[in-house]
Motif scaffolding. Structure first.
Motif, PDB file in Angstrom:
ATOM      1  N   MET A   1      -5.125   0.851   1.089  1.00  0.00           N
ATOM      2  CA  MET A   1      -6.585   0.982   0.981  1.00  0.00           C
ATOM      3  C   MET A   1      -6.995   2.396   0.578  1.00  0.00           C
ATOM      4  SD  MET A   1      -8.138  -1.434   3.997  1.00  0.00           S
ATOM      5  CE  MET A   1      -6.854  -1.349   5.225  1.00  0.00           C
ATOM      6  N   MET A   2      -6.288   3.393   1.090  1.00  0.00           N
ATOM      7  CA  MET A   2      -6.575   4.773   0.693  1.00  0.00           C
ATOM      8  C   MET A   2      -6.335   4.981  -0.801  1.00  0.00           C
ATOM      9  SD  MET A   2      -4.853   6.852   3.879  1.00  0.00           S
ATOM     10  CE  MET A   2      -5.141   8.481   3.170  1.00  0.00           C
ATOM     11  N   LEU A   3      -5.265   4.392  -1.317  1.00  0.00           N
ATOM     12  CA  LEU A   3      -4.908   4.587  -2.726  1.00  0.00           C
ATOM     13  C   LEU A   3      -5.943   4.018  -3.682  1.00  0.00           C
ATOM     14  CD1 LEU A   3      -1.092   3.827  -2.425  1.00  0.00           C
ATOM     15  CD2 LEU A   3      -2.100   6.019  -3.086  1.00  0.00           C
TER      16      LEU A   3
ATOM     17  N   ALA B   1       4.264  -2.788 -11.447  1.00  0.00           N
ATOM     18  CA  ALA B   1       2.851  -3.149 -11.356  1.00  0.00           C
ATOM     19  C   ALA B   1       2.428  -3.571  -9.959  1.00  0.00           C
ATOM     20  CB  ALA B   1       2.534  -4.287 -12.334  1.00  0.00           C
ATOM     21  N   VAL B   2       3.386  -3.689  -9.036  1.00  0.00           N
ATOM     22  CA  VAL B   2       3.085  -4.257  -7.709  1.00  0.00           C
ATOM     23  C   VAL B   2       2.837  -3.148  -6.686  1.00  0.00           C
ATOM     24  CG1 VAL B   2       3.996  -5.640  -5.811  1.00  0.00           C
ATOM     25  CG2 VAL B   2       4.370  -6.361  -8.183  1.00  0.00           C
ATOM     26  N   GLN B   3       1.680  -3.217  -6.042  1.00  0.00           N
ATOM     27  CA  GLN B   3       1.349  -2.306  -4.952  1.00  0.00           C
ATOM     28  C   GLN B   3       1.867  -2.831  -3.621  1.00  0.00           C
ATOM     29  OE1 GLN B   3      -0.853   0.770  -4.798  1.00  0.00           O
ATOM     30  NE2 GLN B   3       0.444   0.704  -3.000  1.00  0.00           N
ATOM     31  N   GLN B   4       1.557  -4.090  -3.304  1.00  0.00           N
ATOM     32  CA  GLN B   4       1.976  -4.722  -2.060  1.00  0.00           C
ATOM     33  C   GLN B   4       2.348  -6.170  -2.323  1.00  0.00           C
ATOM     34  OE1 GLN B   4      -1.681  -3.745   0.357  1.00  0.00           O
ATOM     35  NE2 GLN B   4      -0.168  -3.671   1.985  1.00  0.00           N
ATOM     36  N   ALA B   5       3.243  -6.678  -1.501  1.00  0.00           N
ATOM     37  CA  ALA B   5       3.608  -8.078  -1.580  1.00  0.00           C
ATOM     38  C   ALA B   5       3.733  -8.647  -0.176  1.00  0.00           C
ATOM     39  CB  ALA B   5       4.934  -8.251  -2.326  1.00  0.00           C
ATOM     40  N   CYS B   6       3.374  -9.899  -0.024  1.00  0.00           N
ATOM     41  CA  CYS B   6       3.603 -10.612   1.236  1.00  0.00           C
ATOM     42  C   CYS B   6       4.149 -11.988   0.895  1.00  0.00           C
ATOM     43  CB  CYS B   6       2.320 -10.733   2.054  1.00  0.00           C
ATOM     44  SG  CYS B   6       2.615 -11.474   3.689  1.00  0.00           S
ATOM     45  N   VAL B   7       5.272 -12.330   1.492  1.00  0.00           N
ATOM     46  CA  VAL B   7       5.951 -13.589   1.215  1.00  0.00           C
ATOM     47  C   VAL B   7       5.884 -14.469   2.458  1.00  0.00           C
ATOM     48  CG1 VAL B   7       8.194 -14.642   0.726  1.00  0.00           C
ATOM     49  CG2 VAL B   7       7.467 -12.588  -0.517  1.00  0.00           C
TER      50      VAL B   7
ATOM     51  N   TYR C   1       2.054 -13.490  -2.201  1.00  0.00           N
ATOM     52  CA  TYR C   1       0.744 -12.889  -2.472  1.00  0.00           C
ATOM     53  C   TYR C   1       0.989 -11.466  -2.966  1.00  0.00           C
ATOM     54  CZ  TYR C   1      -1.383 -16.733   0.136  1.00  0.00           C
ATOM     55  OH  TYR C   1      -1.796 -17.970   0.563  1.00  0.00           O
ATOM     56  N   ILE C   2       0.355 -11.095  -4.061  1.00  0.00           N
ATOM     57  CA  ILE C   2       0.611  -9.811  -4.708  1.00  0.00           C
ATOM     58  C   ILE C   2      -0.682  -9.030  -4.869  1.00  0.00           C
ATOM     59  CG2 ILE C   2       1.412  -8.677  -6.826  1.00  0.00           C
ATOM     60  CD1 ILE C   2       3.691  -9.981  -5.365  1.00  0.00           C
ATOM     61  N   VAL C   3      -0.645  -7.752  -4.477  1.00  0.00           N
ATOM     62  CA  VAL C   3      -1.712  -6.799  -4.792  1.00  0.00           C
ATOM     63  C   VAL C   3      -1.172  -5.878  -5.877  1.00  0.00           C
ATOM     64  CG1 VAL C   3      -3.202  -4.943  -3.942  1.00  0.00           C
ATOM     65  CG2 VAL C   3      -2.643  -6.880  -2.445  1.00  0.00           C
ATOM     66  N   LEU C   4      -1.867  -5.835  -7.005  1.00  0.00           N
ATOM     67  CA  LEU C   4      -1.408  -5.003  -8.120  1.00  0.00           C
ATOM     68  C   LEU C   4      -1.849  -3.555  -7.938  1.00  0.00           C
ATOM     69  CD1 LEU C   4      -2.169  -7.384 -11.112  1.00  0.00           C
ATOM     70  CD2 LEU C   4       0.078  -6.852 -10.146  1.00  0.00           C
ATOM     71  N   ARG C   5      -1.081  -2.651  -8.520  1.00  0.00           N
ATOM     72  CA  ARG C   5      -1.488  -1.254  -8.541  1.00  0.00           C
ATOM     73  C   ARG C   5      -2.738  -1.101  -9.395  1.00  0.00           C
ATOM     74  NH1 ARG C   5       3.381   3.101  -8.878  1.00  0.00           N
ATOM     75  NH2 ARG C   5       4.899   2.067  -7.534  1.00  0.00           N
ATOM     76  N   PRO C   6      -3.588  -0.123  -9.055  1.00  0.00           N
ATOM     77  CA  PRO C   6      -4.795   0.095  -9.856  1.00  0.00           C
ATOM     78  C   PRO C   6      -4.446   0.323 -11.331  1.00  0.00           C
ATOM     79  CG  PRO C   6      -4.893   1.365  -7.829  1.00  0.00           C
ATOM     80  CD  PRO C   6      -3.518   0.779  -7.900  1.00  0.00           C
ATOM     81  N   GLY C   7      -5.152  -0.386 -12.197  1.00  0.00           N
ATOM     82  CA  GLY C   7      -4.950  -0.216 -13.633  1.00  0.00           C
ATOM     83  C   GLY C   7      -3.763  -0.965 -14.200  1.00  0.00           C
ATOM     84  N   LYS C   8      -3.002  -1.691 -13.357  1.00  0.00           N
ATOM     85  CA  LYS C   8      -1.828  -2.412 -13.826  1.00  0.00           C
ATOM     86  C   LYS C   8      -2.139  -3.903 -13.955  1.00  0.00           C
ATOM     87  CE  LYS C   8       1.022   1.125 -13.784  1.00  0.00           C
ATOM     88  NZ  LYS C   8       1.664   1.639 -15.026  1.00  0.00           N
ATOM     89  N   HIS C   9      -1.343  -4.580 -14.776  1.00  0.00           N
ATOM     90  CA  HIS C   9      -1.526  -6.014 -14.972  1.00  0.00           C
ATOM     91  C   HIS C   9      -0.162  -6.690 -14.974  1.00  0.00           C
ATOM     92  CE1 HIS C   9      -3.248  -9.783 -16.443  1.00  0.00           C
ATOM     93  NE2 HIS C   9      -2.236  -9.834 -17.297  1.00  0.00           N
ATOM     94  N   ALA C  10      -0.116  -7.887 -14.454  1.00  0.00           N
ATOM     95  CA  ALA C  10       1.108  -8.690 -14.485  1.00  0.00           C
ATOM     96  C   ALA C  10       0.719 -10.159 -14.401  1.00  0.00           C
ATOM     97  CB  ALA C  10       2.050  -8.321 -13.341  1.00  0.00           C
ATOM     98  N   GLU C  11       1.564 -11.013 -14.943  1.00  0.00           N
ATOM     99  CA  GLU C  11       1.374 -12.450 -14.852  1.00  0.00           C
ATOM    100  C   GLU C  11       2.325 -13.024 -13.799  1.00  0.00           C
ATOM    101  OE1 GLU C  11      -0.901 -14.117 -16.353  1.00  0.00           O
ATOM    102  OE2 GLU C  11      -1.631 -12.564 -17.733  1.00  0.00           O
ATOM    103  N   ALA C  12       1.978 -14.185 -13.282  1.00  0.00           N
ATOM    104  CA  ALA C  12       2.808 -14.814 -12.258  1.00  0.00           C
ATOM    105  C   ALA C  12       4.229 -15.056 -12.761  1.00  0.00           C
ATOM    106  CB  ALA C  12       2.171 -16.135 -11.809  1.00  0.00           C
TER     107      ALA C  12
END
Length: 510
Positions: A250-252, A417-423, A438-449
């Motif tokens: 959240m800080m990032l 591109a991945v900031q956080q993941a939860c499996v 569940y994936i939270v992407l890094r700011p400004g990054k993009h990825a497809e499933a």
């Protein structure tokens, strides 16, 4: 060296009473400083009032409130009176709060204004806000309330993902030992700690007791928000932080605020509740360039003193929680699927709980020879460093293969591109269960499933790759700022059962 017998007397009376003990800061950054002399007087006032009100040894007294200077004074005062402090998780649903208050046998509850409606009728309730609290205090030194080392000082209720919360009985001796061990390892005398985690949780509670024992100044927020946390670091030049990975994530996201705030004062950040991934570690170092990151481990039942530095001064590997503390005995209970270096951590130390409060329905948490079984799976390397693998309860079996979500999450978080993941697992007719992410992407990054799935197949055994990937803005948090896996388990099951389900979507906020 000052050696109190009562945990409520953790402050050395010979130390400077004019030094600021707690700097209470609300979310609008308004300050409420409190010196050690003022804190001592307030704690004594609470203790005298409780005793004059008929408090007897062993009585339980609850606190249902957000962090504040008065919360800390009340906590100390309850224990000084020889009574048992019961910090209550105010994020529990009302019915669970009522259960905790009834189960604990609390005869008095201190509350703040926002929690007033959660206080059950018929229970003596004392407001921490405004003049009523000051009117309640009885000035003067507390009569010495004798306690034995094994008397209960605190009762913390764990917020397990299933079943009723369990009351963990913690003695005066166990947590005075914890404070003493932590002071020897990491004295905070010259530090300025920042606490935003809730004081009903061991992480924050252990830190405030350590800081008070060290006669340091602690900046205390009522709760965590990324903006207030960052601003407090910059304004008060905080040097010592505790956090969990979701707080850092959240800080990032506060790009503009981070860019204009000087965070160079931070020397140590103690990460707990979940292991730090290599990706998150790199981002912490970029955000807090002068900070040493401690990958910490502890439990409510066993306390925060478990691991430390290597006795031969070998550097702790970045992903390790450290080497066994010299005053703690550790061993691993291996199951059929565990290798020679892996198993459930069992521990014995003076910091262990006395047991659970009136829960004969639970299997004993101690082995016959006195070790506490944590339920957490660890592995160790040839140098004796330990690494957290995952909760045994979180492990699931997919097609005959054991999957620990934490291992899969660490792998996914290596993706650029991945900031956080939860499996979490979902039901499957063929495999029994299968992983989804569940994936939270890094700011400004993009990825497809499909890209995430291909990455997992290339970097881990095929059975670990997530069969569905959902991108979310943030992972939902439980009441202790850990990821709310129970919510995600329900959400994933709902998604998988929904007709025409999409491969990527955003869950409702939680």
């Amino acid at each position: 060296m000052y050696t109190p017998q009562n945990l409520g007397r953790v402050i050395d009376p010979a130390a400077d009473p004019a030094r600021v003990a707690l700097l209470g800061v609300d979310l609008a950054l308004n300050e409420s400083p409190c010196t050690y002399g003022e804190l001592e007087a307030m704690a004594d006032g609470v203790a005298r009032a409780l005793l004059q009100g008929g408090g007897q040894p062993g009585d339980r007294v609850a606190i249902l409130a957000a962090n504040s200077v008065r919360y800390v004074a009340t906590l100390l005062g309850i224990m000084r009176a020889g009574l048992i402090a019961v910090p209550v998780n105010f994020k529990f649903p009302p019915a669970t709060i009522a259960y905790v208050l009834e189960d604990s046998g609390a005869r008095v509850v201190f509350y703040d204004h926002e929690r007033r409606n959660a206080v059950p009728a018929g229970l003596q309730a004392i407001a921490l806000d405004g003049e009523p609290f000051l009117d309640y205090l009885r000035p003067g030194p507390t009569p010495e309330a004798p306690v034995s080392p094994e008397d209960v000082a605190l009762m913390l209720y764990t917020s397990g993902s299933t079943g009723k919360p369990k009351g963990v009985r913690l003695s005066h001796a166990s947590h005075l030992w914890t404070v003493r061990m932590r002071r020897q390892a990491t004295p905070l005398d010259a530090e300025r700690a920042l606490i935003a985690a809730p004081l009903y949780h061991m992480n924050a509670l252990a830190l405030v007791l350590l800081s008070l024992s060290s006669h340091a100044t602690t900046v205390l927020l009522p709760q965590f928000t990324a903006a207030a946390y960052i601003q407090c670091i910059g304004r008060y030049r905080c040097t010592w932080l505790t956090a969990v990975p979701p707080m850092i994530a959240m800080m990032l996201r506060e790009h503009d605020l981070l860019a204009r705030t000087d965070l160079s004062s931070v020397k140590v950040i103690r990460m707990g509740s979940a292991p730090v991934s290599a990706s998150l570690l790199a981002q912490i170092h970029a955000m807090l360039p002068n900070a040493k990151v401690i990958n910490a481990y502890g439990t409510t039942e066993g306390g925060p003193v478990v691991f430390g530095p290597h006795p031969d001064k070998l550097p702790t590997p970045p992903m390790s929680v450290g080497y066994p503390h010299p005053a703690v005995s550790l061993r691993q209970a291996r199951g059929p699927a565990d290798g020679p270096e892996q198993g459930i951590l069992e521990m014995k130390s003076p910091g262990l709980m006395l047991g659970y409060h009136q829960r004969p329905d639970l299997p004993p948490p101690f082995t016959p020879d006195g070790y506490y079984s944590t339920g957490d799976v660890f592995r160790h390397d040839d140098q004796g460093f330990y690494y957290f693998v995952g909760r045994r309860d979180d492990m699931f079996v997919s097609g005959g293969e054991n999957i620990y979500p934490g291992e899969v999450e660490k792998m996914l978080e290596h993706h650029p591109a991945v900031q956080q993941a939860c499996v979490v697992p979902v039901e499957d007719d063929i495999k029994g269960q299968k992983p989804v992410a569940y994936i939270v992407l890094r700011p400004g990054k993009h990825a497809e499933a499909d890209e995430i799935k291909r990455y997992a197949l290339a970097h881990a055994p095929a059975y670990q790759h997530p069969r569905q990937v959902w991108f979310v803005d943030a992972l939902p948090l439980a009441s202790t700022n850990k990821i709310d896996r129970a919510f995600l388990l329900r959400d994933a099951a709902s998604r998988m059962n929904a007709p025409n389900r999409p491969s990527t979507a955003r869950p409702p906020s939680a």
